[in-house]
Design a protein around this motif. Structure first.
Motif, mmCIF file in Angstrom:
data_model
loop_
_atom_site.group_PDB
_atom_site.id
_atom_site.type_symbol
_atom_site.label_atom_id
_atom_site.label_comp_id
_atom_site.label_asym_id
_atom_site.label_seq_id
_atom_site.Cartn_x
_atom_site.Cartn_y
_atom_site.Cartn_z
ATOM 1 N N ALA A 34 -29.595 31.528 11.447
ATOM 2 C CA ALA A 34 -30.899 31.794 10.803
ATOM 3 C C ALA A 34 -31.573 32.941 11.557
ATOM 4 O O ALA A 34 -31.198 34.090 11.403
ATOM 5 C CB ALA A 34 -31.723 30.519 10.786
ATOM 6 N N GLY A 35 -32.534 32.626 12.425
ATOM 7 C CA GLY A 35 -33.177 33.697 13.198
ATOM 8 C C GLY A 35 -32.265 34.246 14.284
ATOM 9 O O GLY A 35 -32.458 35.354 14.776
ATOM 10 N N GLY A 36 -31.305 33.451 14.677
ATOM 11 C CA GLY A 36 -30.351 33.889 15.708
ATOM 12 C C GLY A 36 -30.896 33.831 17.127
ATOM 13 O O GLY A 36 -30.236 34.279 18.061
ATOM 14 N N LEU A 56 -28.399 32.824 7.143
ATOM 15 C CA LEU A 56 -29.433 32.188 6.315
ATOM 16 C C LEU A 56 -30.702 33.015 6.322
ATOM 17 O O LEU A 56 -31.682 32.672 5.661
ATOM 18 C CB LEU A 56 -29.770 30.798 6.867
ATOM 19 C CG LEU A 56 -28.634 29.814 7.129
ATOM 20 C CD1 LEU A 56 -29.219 28.481 7.610
ATOM 21 C CD2 LEU A 56 -27.818 29.600 5.867
ATOM 22 N N LEU A 62 -35.052 29.027 1.314
ATOM 23 C CA LEU A 62 -35.229 28.241 2.544
ATOM 24 C C LEU A 62 -36.541 28.536 3.260
ATOM 25 O O LEU A 62 -36.916 27.842 4.184
ATOM 26 C CB LEU A 62 -34.082 28.527 3.526
ATOM 27 C CG LEU A 62 -32.764 27.799 3.329
ATOM 28 C CD1 LEU A 62 -31.774 28.181 4.421
ATOM 29 C CD2 LEU A 62 -32.958 26.277 3.303
ATOM 30 N N THR A 113 -36.721 30.069 13.590
ATOM 31 C CA THR A 113 -37.039 29.206 12.451
ATOM 32 C C THR A 113 -37.172 27.752 12.887
ATOM 33 O O THR A 113 -36.598 27.329 13.893
ATOM 34 C CB THR A 113 -35.947 29.291 11.367
ATOM 35 O OG1 THR A 113 -34.716 28.761 11.898
ATOM 36 C CG2 THR A 113 -35.730 30.731 10.913
ATOM 37 N N GLY A 116 -33.748 26.116 12.773
ATOM 38 C CA GLY A 116 -32.921 26.439 13.941
ATOM 39 C C GLY A 116 -33.332 25.632 15.155
ATOM 40 O O GLY A 116 -32.496 25.165 15.932
ATOM 41 N N VAL A 119 -32.003 21.929 14.419
ATOM 42 C CA VAL A 119 -30.546 21.759 14.384
ATOM 43 C C VAL A 119 -29.951 22.067 15.755
ATOM 44 O O VAL A 119 -29.019 21.417 16.196
ATOM 45 C CB VAL A 119 -29.907 22.636 13.289
ATOM 46 C CG1 VAL A 119 -28.378 22.524 13.332
ATOM 47 C CG2 VAL A 119 -30.422 22.210 11.917
ATOM 48 N N MET A 194 -43.574 32.100 27.443
ATOM 49 C CA MET A 194 -42.134 32.300 27.580
ATOM 50 C C MET A 194 -41.546 31.211 28.480
ATOM 51 O O MET A 194 -40.825 31.496 29.417
ATOM 52 C CB MET A 194 -41.834 33.670 28.191
ATOM 53 C CG MET A 194 -42.271 34.828 27.345
ATOM 54 S SD MET A 194 -41.385 34.908 25.787
ATOM 55 C CE MET A 194 -39.775 35.432 26.320
HETATM 56 C C1 LIG Z 1 -36.849 34.477 24.547
HETATM 57 C C2 LIG Z 1 -36.739 33.130 23.883
HETATM 58 C C3 LIG Z 1 -37.735 32.190 24.106
HETATM 59 C C4 LIG Z 1 -37.656 30.936 23.504
HETATM 60 N N1 LIG Z 1 -38.658 30.041 23.725
HETATM 61 C C5 LIG Z 1 -38.604 28.821 23.146
HETATM 62 C C6 LIG Z 1 -39.640 27.870 23.354
HETATM 63 O O1 LIG Z 1 -40.610 28.137 24.062
HETATM 64 N N2 LIG Z 1 -39.532 26.645 22.776
HETATM 65 C C7 LIG Z 1 -38.473 26.319 21.972
HETATM 66 O O2 LIG Z 1 -38.424 25.203 21.464
HETATM 67 N N3 LIG Z 1 -37.475 27.207 21.751
HETATM 68 C C8 LIG Z 1 -37.514 28.440 22.316
HETATM 69 N N4 LIG Z 1 -36.498 29.329 22.108
HETATM 70 C C9 LIG Z 1 -35.334 28.913 21.319
HETATM 71 C C10 LIG Z 1 -35.315 29.349 19.854
HETATM 72 O O3 LIG Z 1 -36.144 30.444 19.611
HETATM 73 C C11 LIG Z 1 -35.712 28.218 18.910
HETATM 74 O O4 LIG Z 1 -34.902 27.099 19.113
HETATM 75 C C12 LIG Z 1 -35.629 28.665 17.449
HETATM 76 O O5 LIG Z 1 -36.380 27.796 16.681
HETATM 77 C C13 LIG Z 1 -34.196 28.713 16.917
HETATM 78 O O6 LIG Z 1 -34.249 29.144 15.557
HETATM 79 P P1 LIG Z 1 -33.295 30.280 14.986
HETATM 80 O O7 LIG Z 1 -33.554 30.384 13.548
HETATM 81 O O8 LIG Z 1 -33.451 31.523 15.753
HETATM 82 O O9 LIG Z 1 -31.899 29.609 15.318
HETATM 83 P P2 LIG Z 1 -30.374 30.171 15.268
HETATM 84 O O10 LIG Z 1 -30.044 30.763 16.586
HETATM 85 O O11 LIG Z 1 -30.217 31.036 14.065
HETATM 86 O O12 LIG Z 1 -29.633 28.840 15.072
HETATM 87 C C14 LIG Z 1 -29.721 27.763 15.966
HETATM 88 C C15 LIG Z 1 -28.809 26.641 15.520
HETATM 89 O O13 LIG Z 1 -29.275 26.058 14.328
HETATM 90 C C16 LIG Z 1 -28.305 26.149 13.302
HETATM 91 N N5 LIG Z 1 -29.070 26.319 12.055
HETATM 92 C C17 LIG Z 1 -30.097 27.185 11.861
HETATM 93 N N6 LIG Z 1 -30.650 26.963 10.660
HETATM 94 C C18 LIG Z 1 -29.955 25.949 10.059
HETATM 95 C C19 LIG Z 1 -30.064 25.253 8.822
HETATM 96 N N7 LIG Z 1 -31.021 25.542 7.936
HETATM 97 N N8 LIG Z 1 -29.189 24.261 8.571
HETATM 98 C C20 LIG Z 1 -28.224 23.946 9.468
HETATM 99 N N9 LIG Z 1 -28.097 24.551 10.650
HETATM 100 C C21 LIG Z 1 -28.953 25.551 10.962
HETATM 101 C C22 LIG Z 1 -27.390 27.254 13.711
HETATM 102 O O14 LIG Z 1 -26.107 27.073 13.190
HETATM 103 C C23 LIG Z 1 -27.396 27.103 15.221
HETATM 104 O O15 LIG Z 1 -26.521 26.094 15.620
HETATM 105 C C24 LIG Z 1 -36.550 30.599 22.685
HETATM 106 C C25 LIG Z 1 -35.552 31.554 22.481
HETATM 107 C C26 LIG Z 1 -35.639 32.809 23.062
HETATM 108 C C27 LIG Z 1 -34.573 33.807 22.809
#
Ligand SMILES: Cc1cc2nc3c(=O)[nH]c(=O)nc-3n(C[C@H](O)[C@H](O)[C@H](O)COP(=O)(O)OP(=O)(O)OC[C@H]3O[C@@H](n4cnc5c(N)ncnc54)[C@H](O)[C@@H]3O)c2cc1C
Lengths: 292, 753
Positions: A34-36, A56, A62, A113, A116, A119, A194
């Motif tokens: 998703a957002g990665g 995604l 979504l 997201t 993300g 999951v 952060m």
């Molecule tokens: C600099 C930095 C700071 C951060 N700080 C925080 C913080 O303070 N608090 C916190 O909780 N997190 C933090 N995070 C972690 C991250 O940003 C979150 O967990 C974010 O919500 C992940 O979402 P994404 O869409 O980027 O996930 P992705 O990296 O795209 O995916 C994460 C996982 O979810 C799965 N996935 C995504 N969407 C779906 C879907 N719809 N159905 C099934 N599987 C799915 C993917 O396959 C993967 O396994 C941080 C990350 C970074 C890089």
């Protein structure tokens, strides 16, 4: 960048049905991205094992927030920035809005997201405690159809959940019955921004003449996955909030919490701070139900 | 225009010379540069802290014919990096002495192919017992360096400490510890190297000291001076972290270039940079102090130990600065400092802003508050009674001949911070609040320039020239890495020549072009190199007056016309000056006595800290810094140095912890090595008092390191004020404060408020 981009394949079919069809055609082969903001961190560290990624990002099916009189439904592809901008969430689910504001930085929140975050299933995830105390339900989707489960039943172990290999998280449902609850959320991170949570505690509660008539407690980083604190809840529910009750609740929490020592903190610290947070919460509870 | 118009440019906040290029993304850092046919290099590192290398195996899954590989056997010259001693190998040969030590280098045209290949090199070791702490090293059960693990030691003695104890009114003892700290420059270490048989080695890189790199390359390649050329590229921060490490990295890239026949780029990612490059020396300082009834210092017995890591690198000079800063800015008739740098099996500790002083200042300034508590005196008053003044002598018997205005700085700091009123208010409020607030102070100096005879040995050469297209160029090997070298040196040259700031530029920091003005370290650039540029500028004007008919009053056009006349006769317009020690400055290396530094910068820090008894976290809420660092050449840059140093000092005190597991940095990612963010850094109030130093560039002394020395003790003193709890070790994380405040108590006892 330790990962080798050539070792990965990334496709973006562009619609939810097309993604679901791909997942169904060869279950387990494709990993959604998703957002990665989790997966690309793993890639940079050379630790992204998934070779085939299906995007995604940007799927309109979504990324939505739908409000009805009974509930608010948040698409799994909704970013934390979207969440922060929604007025119903701000008014009735303020804990979620606050949790969203704590995710990384603004840049992060524009990619990260809700789906993300859930999951990925980190025990420290910021959105989880808030969703748990709001009785969130998750809607899962595949070519086989949709199903709904309580969020509290979603995580089954450290970074494990009930999603089938061909399934996606579709949406989060929040019942609109918490506006009058007393609410609490505090994140104890490694710094002010952060920061990953070392421990967090969330609560929604109601009081009737000094007695706890409703309570939900959930924590981050006290168990291998985000979970409610049912035993501590039980120690409070139906009891007058007196020193004896508070003391029993503290000891129950000490026993119920199962934190670990890791690179960010110690189990002992987490356990004690959780108790301090519980104290802070209980101190703040008003003896009467709130009225409009 | 006359050359006497001082205050024209020096003392004003002209914008950074390279600021616009940085802002617009035009500045080219090493990773922005690509050379024709360039390959990329990577490093195979040791996975154990100490042992013999039994074999190096190459996995068949990789087609090694596509790669170039280098081991110690490929080194044409000496396998040693040239620092103070030459004990650190360029590549491990038969033995490793720390985790992440470089053993083998590989290069390939595609950088994405490197990681897999690194993982496909299998090294077998015969492990040897490692040593990880100062205590293990000084026990000498396992010898990991030389005959006794002792990298360096000093004995500083004034008077007779042992004659004092029996008659003293008070004796106070304490032990203080500081941890390692990572520089966290924004740009990681990186270089590009090109080797050809005809022209030798050329290196472009992110670095502080071009001539240090030059010296090591000469030895590693066994080449004459003119066959090695080192060019600094735009450098994204350094803080001492690019003082010695680039010598190793440059040699690595150059060896790969020689082996592959291609230019080779090596740029570390954050994980590698954190795991494999230098950090601040951890320390343990023990104080035993005798005082009279009035709280005047009678004797200071100081036992100072640092952890130097696996090789000696810069540990001896870091130890020397720590030793010389350990008695603090106080007069004491009897002082003994015994200091030792011990070897351990970790990545060698190196230079970092403050260079031993932050460790020593933490100990003495924390100790002063403990003394105050022990003898029942106010910590401010205790300091005031013992401050150095003009005419006093330091522990090395250096007479304070320049004005010392500590009392004035202290008064200003107390007034600006409203210290007494705030302290009283917090004492009242704390009783009923889960947040406990306190105020803490630190008083300290920082010696400007190289220690002892250092500047004499460096014998720096610097100057200016004038190009045919009408620019004055500053000729120095002193480098810009964010701190403002370019701007202040061009300000000085403009001031001295009577020109505008826009008429002066920096010559490229290229060893093929500029003279050796010494390394860019030790808060020496403004004072020592600035003075050379001031002299060279004035000398240039005299030359033009004498030989090219420049008048007493001249315009910009007159100046450049005179330069053209001079050039027509002499061939080039160049004015160089060599270092001259200020008169009366003498240091005895044998007795470790004399003028330890040509000048000192002085400072008082005040910290307001809040300790949350729910989370056991301490946060700095407001900070005041008053300093005297000679003439302020550029107020915005100087203020920036102070704010940045304090931010870094806050990290040092409360956030940044290098977690070693079996000698390897386990938290080598920025998510887990916690530095303060802008949200964690409070409002910082900066005040300068100016006492121009006659031998510094337009009166300047050093400012870069000073502000890193004070925050840690000021903050921990504030925590003591807030909670009554004595914390003598940094970093002090919430988990540590939890142990101090609540561990061992039951939940009932420890309940908040
Ligand atoms: C600099 C930095 C700071 C951060 N700080 C925080 C913080 O303070 N608090 C916190 O909780 N997190 C933090 N995070 C972690 C991250 O940003 C979150 O967990 C974010 O919500 C992940 O979402 P994404 O869409 O980027 O996930 P992705 O990296 O795209 O995916 C994460 C996982 O979810 C799965 N996935 C995504 N969407 C779906 C879907 N719809 N159905 C099934 N599987 C799915 C993917 O396959 C993967 O396994 C941080 C990350 C970074 C890089």
């Amino acid at each position: 960048m330790r990962g080798n981009p050539d070792a990965h394949e990334l496709v973006a079919p562009g619609s939810l049905p097309a993604v679901l069809a791909m997942l169904a055609a060869s279950p387990g082969e494709w990993t959604p991205i998703a957002g990665g903001t989790e997966l690309m961190v793993a890639h940079a560290a050379g630790k992204l094992e998934a070779r085939k990624l299906v995007s995604l990002w940007g799927l309109p099916g979504l990324r939505f927030i739908e409000t009805s009189p009974e509930s608010i439904v948040i698409g799994a592809g909704t970013t934390f920035r979207d969440l922060r901008a929604d007025s119903t969430i701000a008014a009735e689910f303020s804990l979620l809005a606050r949790a969203a504001s704590w995710i990384g930085s603004v840049a992060n929140q524009s990619r990260a997201t809700l789906g993300g975050n859930l999951v990925n299933g980190s025990p420290a995830a910021d959105s989880s405690p808030a969703l748990l105390v709001y009785d969130a339900e998750l809607e899962l989707i595949s070519v086989r159809g949709r199903r709904r489960i309580a969020y509290a039943k979603f995580h089954t172990g450290y970074k494990r959940n009930v999603l089938a290999a061909d399934e996606l998280l579709f949406a989060v449902h929040l019942p609109r019955r918490f506006a009058l609850h007393q609410q609490y959320l505090r994140k104890v991170g490694t710094r002010r921004a952060m920061a990953i949570s070392k421990v967090a505690l969330a609560a929604t509660a109601s009081m009737e003449v000094g007695v706890v008539s409703e309570i939900r407690l959930a924590a981050a980083s006290l168990a291998p996955f985000p979970a409610r604190l049912h035993q501590t809840e039980a120690a409070l529910l139906g009891h007058a909030l007196n020193p004896e009750t508070i003391n029993t609740a503290r000891h129950t929490l000490l026993a119920e919490a199962q934190p670990i020592d890791d690179i960010r903190s110690t189990a002992e610290y987490r356990r004690r701070v959780a108790v301090n947070l519980l104290d802070e919460l209980l101190l703040q509870l008003q003896p009467e139900r709130r009225s409009q | 225009m006359t050359t006497h118009a001082t205050n024209r440019i020096v003392g004003s906040s002209v914008p950074r010379k390279e600021g616009v290029d940085k802002l617009l993304g035009r500045a080219r850092y090493v990773d922005d540069i690509d050379l024709e046919g360039m390959w990329h290099g990577a490093t195979v590192r040791s996975t154990i802290p100490r042992g013999l290398i039994r074999s190096i195996g190459f996995d068949r899954s990789i087609n090694w014919s596509e790669f170039a590989a280098v081991t110690a056997a490929d080194i044409p010259g000496s396998n040693h990096i040239q620092l103070i001693a030459a004990d650190q190998p360029c590549l491990a040969d038969g033995m490793v002495n720390h985790c992440d030590e470089a053993i083998l280098l590989i290069a390939h045209p595609d950088k994405h192919r490197l990681r897999e290949a690194v993982n496909a090199v299998h090294i077998e070791y015969e492990p040897l017992p490692p040593v990880f702490t100062i205590e293990e090293s000084e026990r000498q059960n396992v010898i990991v360096w030389g005959a006794d693990n002792l990298l360096k030691n000093f004995l500083l003695e004034k008077g007779d400490v042992d004659s004092v104890w029996s008659g003293a009114a008070h004796i106070v003892e304490g032990e203080y510890r500081t941890g390692a700290q990572e520089h966290l420059y924004i740009e990681n270490n990186g270089v590009i190297a090109e080797y050809t048989a005809e022209s030798g080695v050329t290196v472009w890189g992110s670095l502080q000291c071009p001539f240090y790199v030059h010296k090591s390359l000469l030895a590693v390649f066994d080449l004459p001076e003119d066959k090695v050329r080192v060019i600094q590229t735009e450098t994204g921060g350094a803080f001492g972290g690019k003082e010695d490490y680039p010598s190793t990295l440059a040699a690595h890239a150059a060896l790969l270039s020689m082996k592959s026949g291609h230019p080779v780029k090596m740029v570390y990612d954050r994980m590698e940079d954190l795991a494999a490059t230098t950090k601040r020396h951890p320390s343990r300082v023990r104080h035993r102090t005798a005082l009279d009834h009035e709280g005047r210092l009678l004797a200071m017995d100081i036992d100072l130990a640092t952890d130097g890591g696996a090789y000696s690198t810069l540990s001896s000079t870091v130890l020397s600065r720590a030793t010389l800063h350990s008695p603090g800015p106080y007069v004491c008739p009897n002082v003994r400092v015994r200091s030792c740098a011990w070897a351990t099996n970790t990545v060698p500790y190196g230079a970092f802003r403050g260079f031993g002083a932050p460790q020593a200042v933490f100990a003495i300034e924390r100790h002063m508050d403990e003394i105050a508590a022990a003898i029942g005196l106010d910590p401010i008053e205790l300091r005031r009674r013992n401050f150095l003044h003009d005419g006093d002598t330091t522990a090395t018997e250096q007479v304070m001949r320049e004005p010392v205005i500590l009392d004035q700085l202290l008064d200003r700091a107390l007034a600006e911070s409203d210290y007494h009123a705030r302290r009283a208010r917090f004492a009242h409020e704390n009783a009923s609040s889960p947040i406990k607030r306190g105020m803490g102070i630190a008083a300290f100096y920082h010696g400007s320039g190289f220690t002892g005879s250092g500047e004499r040995y460096l014998n720096s050469l610097a100057g200016v020239d004038v190009t045919p297209d009408g620019k004055v160029r500053v000729l120095v090997s002193s480098t810009e890495f964010g701190q403002g070298t370019n701007t202040i040196l061009t300000q000085i040259a403009a001031e001295a020549t009577g020109l505008g700031h826009e008429d002066v530029i920096m010559a490229p920091a290229d060893t093929g072009i500029v003279p050796n003005s010494g390394p860019t370290v030790a808060s020496r650039t403004a004072m020592v190199v600035g003075r050379l540029i001031e002299r060279a500028g004035l000398q240039l004007v005299s030359l033009l007056r004498e030989h090219a008919g420049l008048g007493a009053h001249y315009s910009r056009a007159d100046f450049f016309a005179a330069c053209d006349r001079y050039r027509a006769v002499q061939g080039a317009v160049v004015s160089l000056c060599r270092y001259e020690a200020p008169p009366g400055v003498f240091w005895d290396d044998q007795k470790y006595r004399g003028e330890a530094y040509p000048a000192y910068a002085w400072s008082i820090h005040v910290a307001q800290v809040a300790v949350d008894t729910v989370t056991y976290s301490a946060e700095v809420e407001e900070f005041w810094a008053v300093q005297e660092a000679g003439r302020v050449l550029n107020p915005v840059l100087a203020g920036g140095q102070v704010e940045g140093g304090i931010a870094q000092g806050i990290g040092y005190a409360l956030y940044e912890k290098v977690l070693l597991q079996n000698g390897h940095m386990a938290n080598n990612q920025m998510t887990n090595y916690i530095m303060p963010t802008a949200e964690d850094v409070p409002p910082i109030h900066v005040y300068f008092e100016e006492v121009p130093f006659s031998h510094g560039g337009y009166g300047a002394k050093g400012i870069g390191e000073l502000p890193h020395d004070g925050p840690a003790p000021a903050i921990l003193n504030a925590i003591r004020d807030a909670t009554g709890v004595r914390c003598n070790t940094i970093p002090l994380l919430p988990e540590d404060l939890f142990h101090k405040l609540a561990a061992g108590q039951t939940v009932e006892e420890a309940t908040a408020v």
